[in-house]
Motif scaffolding. Sequence first.
Motif, PDB file in Angstrom:
ATOM      1  N   ALA A 123      21.367   1.493   4.299  1.00 23.56           N
ATOM      2  CA  ALA A 123      22.596   1.247   5.071  1.00 23.56           C
ATOM      3  C   ALA A 123      23.044   2.519   5.771  1.00 23.56           C
ATOM      4  O   ALA A 123      23.394   2.509   6.964  1.00 23.56           O
ATOM      5  CB  ALA A 123      23.696   0.725   4.153  1.00 23.56           C
ATOM      6  N   THR A 167      23.100   3.117   9.922  1.00 23.49           N
ATOM      7  CA  THR A 167      24.284   3.532  10.689  1.00 23.49           C
ATOM      8  C   THR A 167      23.985   4.766  11.528  1.00 23.49           C
ATOM      9  O   THR A 167      24.341   4.845  12.709  1.00 23.49           O
ATOM     10  CB  THR A 167      25.468   3.804   9.740  1.00 23.49           C
ATOM     11  N   ALA A 218      29.828   1.962   9.183  1.00 19.42           N
ATOM     12  CA  ALA A 218      29.257   1.104  10.228  1.00 19.42           C
ATOM     13  C   ALA A 218      30.346   0.625  11.191  1.00 19.42           C
ATOM     14  O   ALA A 218      30.158   0.619  12.421  1.00 19.42           O
ATOM     15  CB  ALA A 218      28.540  -0.080   9.588  1.00 19.42           C
ATOM     16  N   GLU A 248      30.093   2.477   3.013  1.00 21.51           N
ATOM     17  CA  GLU A 248      29.050   2.302   4.031  1.00 21.51           C
ATOM     18  C   GLU A 248      29.459   1.261   5.070  1.00 21.51           C
ATOM     19  O   GLU A 248      29.162   1.406   6.258  1.00 21.51           O
ATOM     20  CB  GLU A 248      27.726   1.917   3.362  1.00 21.51           C
ATOM     21  N   ALA A 302      22.941  -2.117   8.788  1.00 20.57           N
ATOM     22  CA  ALA A 302      23.793  -1.349   7.888  1.00 20.57           C
ATOM     23  C   ALA A 302      24.764  -2.271   7.151  1.00 20.57           C
ATOM     24  O   ALA A 302      24.946  -2.159   5.929  1.00 20.57           O
ATOM     25  CB  ALA A 302      24.553  -0.278   8.659  1.00 20.57           C
TER      26      ALA A 302
END
Length: 566
Positions: A495, A499, A531, A527, A507
């Motif tokens: 992830a 990104t 994103a 995360e 992601a």
Amino acid sequence: MKSPAPRVLLIGWDAADWRLLDPLLAAGHMPHLAGLIAGGCRARLASIRPVLSPIVWTSIATGKRPHQHGIHGFAAPDAATGGVRPAGSDLRTADALWNMLSRSGLRCQVTGWFAGHPAEKVRGVCVSDHFPRATGSANSWPVPPGCVEPPSFTDQLDDLRVHPTEMSPADLAFLVPWLAQPFSFTGRDEALLGHLRTIVAETVSVHAVATWLMERESWDFAAVYFRTLDECGHHFMPLRPPLMPGADPAEVARYGGVMDRAAMFLDALLGRLIELAGPDATVMLVSDHGFQMGDARPDVAADAPENMAAWHHPIGIAALRGPGLRRGTELHGCSVLDVAPTILHRFGLPRGDDMDGQAWLHAWEDPPPVTRVPTWETARPSPAAAPAPEMDEVLLRHFAALGYVELPPEKNAAFHKADLEWRLNRAVALGDAGLAGEALEDVRKLYAENPGHARIHTLLAETLARVGCMEEARTAALAREAAHGPDAGTHLLLAALATSLGDTGEALERAAAAAALLPRDARPHAERGRAFLRLRRWTEAESAYRDALRLDPLDALILLGLARSL
């Protein structure tokens, strides 16, 4: 000679965490810590990676990161014997505070510092962390060589040690009050109470030695270390309310209060140490890291070697008071690497330019000017005595029982496992120090030697990302997933890489997969926030970061992400 400043008492509480201590402070259960804070400053203390006690406590003592001080774990490979030995002072490659201060003419007392065996020759008295370790029976328990320097203090200090078998149920009743009532043991009770007997015996032994020395010997600097909360945490934090999935309600009812009562026990000992230091001394209390608790506790065994760092929270505590220091102040931006420079500054001594931390000048009402030297390092002195192999074996078995290390029965296998962990931890520390380029060479060697090792495969991908090789890092992470199957860690890594490479759709999918596997972990939400920031979807980014903060309100990168979204 007379100290250029009031004397300094440094107290280490392994794994102390304000999230555990603050409710006890508010309830009036820790009066001595409350007095220390009211008379001075408190802070959250950022740790370093890897978040493992012998590594971090050595950084606290030296002001240097692991690649400079040379301690990279609990157990070190011993090339001379082909076996394994505990990390100790003779493996340290940097001077500790007591070396620097002794050379400056100050009298030092050091009691029980982690990775502190053999005891070092100082201008004063040094007692190593092997000293309180139980061997044999209470009636046959000789002090191993190298535990006390100078050795002339050995017989007097020996009388202060308490063997775990000397701990009665009444001695443990303040931690587990039900022991004062009639009860029937289970096998599990025997194991948990056995751990408590050992923890309490070592704690009171260390305290007895430290206070005996402070009362009878002159000193300018004293350092005393207690591993109580960390050892309790790896056995009893999973049993602290609220109830964790899979926890036995009966065990929670019996042992759920151990962590809180252990902190209160340390507070009582703190009161005596502060009293002996006197009103004109500077007293500094620090921890190397915090400990996961509440809903943030991971779904992995707390006493397994591979899970140690997962249960350690990277934010510890600091509290200090003394003449000329601010009162009732919260300090910010503090690190474990700052402790040694701050103590040197307190004594009016210079900070080494090769130290990684800075003195907490914002703790002073009127800070004196900072002085500097290129380095404090001299040729490392030979240890007072070589480590005793039989004591090494005792300590390694003790670490294995606590879950700190895994010791394969075959000597050669134990050596290779310790060598692998030592090198892995060094590579992680280099990356944490911003030296990912240097770490990458080591990680590639490790991967070439151990191509099927999942943790090394993950570290390879992470290190490639740190040096900016994002596509190669993603290739490595996907290869790791193909070889070992999808798991939460790989989802999180992919992830983050997605990104960075602009593939926000992947992601978000990977972050959602990680969240399903780690419902109490803040990282998947963070995360998602990264994103959404990349997509400039500010409201959704804010929501994701707030979800993350509910699980970990102390994560600096999550707070930064929330600030950016706002």
